[in-house]
Design a protein around this motif. Sequence first.
Motif, PDB file in Angstrom:
ATOM      1  N   ARG A 112     -41.912  28.759 -21.683  1.00  0.00           N
ATOM      2  CA  ARG A 112     -40.943  28.517 -22.747  1.00  0.00           C
ATOM      3  C   ARG A 112     -41.651  28.253 -24.073  1.00  0.00           C
ATOM      4  N   ASP A 113     -42.699  27.422 -24.039  1.00  0.00           N
ATOM      5  CA  ASP A 113     -43.441  27.121 -25.263  1.00  0.00           C
ATOM      6  C   ASP A 113     -44.148  28.351 -25.801  1.00  0.00           C
ATOM      7  N   ALA A 114     -44.705  29.168 -24.916  1.00  0.00           N
ATOM      8  CA  ALA A 114     -45.384  30.393 -25.342  1.00  0.00           C
ATOM      9  C   ALA A 114     -44.404  31.374 -25.982  1.00  0.00           C
ATOM     10  N   ILE A 115     -43.158  31.336 -25.577  1.00  0.00           N
ATOM     11  CA  ILE A 115     -42.131  32.174 -26.184  1.00  0.00           C
ATOM     12  C   ILE A 115     -41.664  31.566 -27.505  1.00  0.00           C
ATOM     13  N   MET A 116     -41.567  30.242 -27.538  1.00  0.00           N
ATOM     14  CA  MET A 116     -41.014  29.540 -28.694  1.00  0.00           C
ATOM     15  C   MET A 116     -41.960  29.516 -29.896  1.00  0.00           C
ATOM     16  N   PHE A 117     -43.256  29.340 -29.677  1.00  0.00           N
ATOM     17  CA  PHE A 117     -44.195  29.176 -30.782  1.00  0.00           C
ATOM     18  C   PHE A 117     -44.246  30.368 -31.743  1.00  0.00           C
ATOM     19  N   PRO A 118     -44.235  31.620 -31.265  1.00  0.00           N
ATOM     20  CA  PRO A 118     -44.214  32.730 -32.232  1.00  0.00           C
ATOM     21  C   PRO A 118     -42.957  32.729 -33.115  1.00  0.00           C
ATOM     22  N   TYR A 119     -41.809  32.336 -32.550  1.00  0.00           N
ATOM     23  CA  TYR A 119     -40.600  32.212 -33.364  1.00  0.00           C
ATOM     24  C   TYR A 119     -40.791  31.136 -34.434  1.00  0.00           C
ATOM     25  N   THR A 135     -42.368  24.022 -12.378  1.00  0.00           N
ATOM     26  CA  THR A 135     -41.598  23.680 -13.569  1.00  0.00           C
ATOM     27  C   THR A 135     -42.513  23.475 -14.774  1.00  0.00           C
ATOM     28  N   GLU A 136     -43.702  22.959 -14.536  1.00  0.00           N
ATOM     29  CA  GLU A 136     -44.672  22.795 -15.624  1.00  0.00           C
ATOM     30  C   GLU A 136     -45.041  24.154 -16.202  1.00  0.00           C
ATOM     31  N   GLU A 137     -45.227  25.138 -15.344  1.00  0.00           N
ATOM     32  CA  GLU A 137     -45.570  26.472 -15.809  1.00  0.00           C
ATOM     33  C   GLU A 137     -44.395  27.129 -16.525  1.00  0.00           C
ATOM     34  N   LEU A 138     -43.165  26.857 -16.075  1.00  0.00           N
ATOM     35  CA  LEU A 138     -41.997  27.374 -16.777  1.00  0.00           C
ATOM     36  C   LEU A 138     -41.894  26.771 -18.173  1.00  0.00           C
ATOM     37  N   ARG A 162     -54.290  29.913 -23.356  1.00  0.00           N
ATOM     38  CA  ARG A 162     -55.503  29.727 -22.549  1.00  0.00           C
ATOM     39  C   ARG A 162     -55.145  29.188 -21.167  1.00  0.00           C
ATOM     40  N   GLU A 163     -54.242  28.220 -21.129  1.00  0.00           N
ATOM     41  CA  GLU A 163     -53.821  27.639 -19.850  1.00  0.00           C
ATOM     42  C   GLU A 163     -53.082  28.670 -18.994  1.00  0.00           C
ATOM     43  N   LEU A 164     -52.248  29.490 -19.619  1.00  0.00           N
ATOM     44  CA  LEU A 164     -51.545  30.539 -18.871  1.00  0.00           C
ATOM     45  C   LEU A 164     -52.529  31.558 -18.303  1.00  0.00           C
TER      46      LEU A 164
END
Length: 158
Positions: free
Chosen positions: A44-51, A37-40, A94-96
């Motif tokens: 989500r954050d990696a998808i959200m930040f460019p928006y 769930t932490e990785e999910l 970086r974490e991903l």
Amino acid sequence: MSKLDGNERWKSKMLLTEHQEQYVNRNKNLQTGRITTEELTMIRDAIMFPYMLTMCDKSLQDLKNSTHLFKQLFEQVIQIIMNYITKDLSKINRELRQRNIKIFSDETHDGIIYHRYVCRGYEDQFGIVREVLRSEISIRFTKYATRILSHLKSEQPI
């Protein structure tokens, strides 16, 4: 009664190191591809930040074309927020990478944004509803604004 009940060797709880290593490796192999769930949340954050960066950039462009009284102040605040977003995005990416998770392009169907991801060989799709994304973006912008305001309040008045 099992065959091992009469055997005294099985009463001790000693475990050979090679058997322990096999047990640990077997458990690692079971969890290699599954995502936590932490990785999910990180996806989500990696998808959200460019928006969020796109929204900030559009607001910045609109503000540059306006004749607002506090134009420079708002431009600086937006730029600070964009810097925070960029730092957070690079940290998430970086974490991903360290966790061997890759995110691929998006598709939109019926108001749901889908991204395909590969997590340690396990491939799946992550979908987020636009309204949920908007509310998460709103929450994150509020956190950034609170962070900036608390920093401004902590400084000495003129």
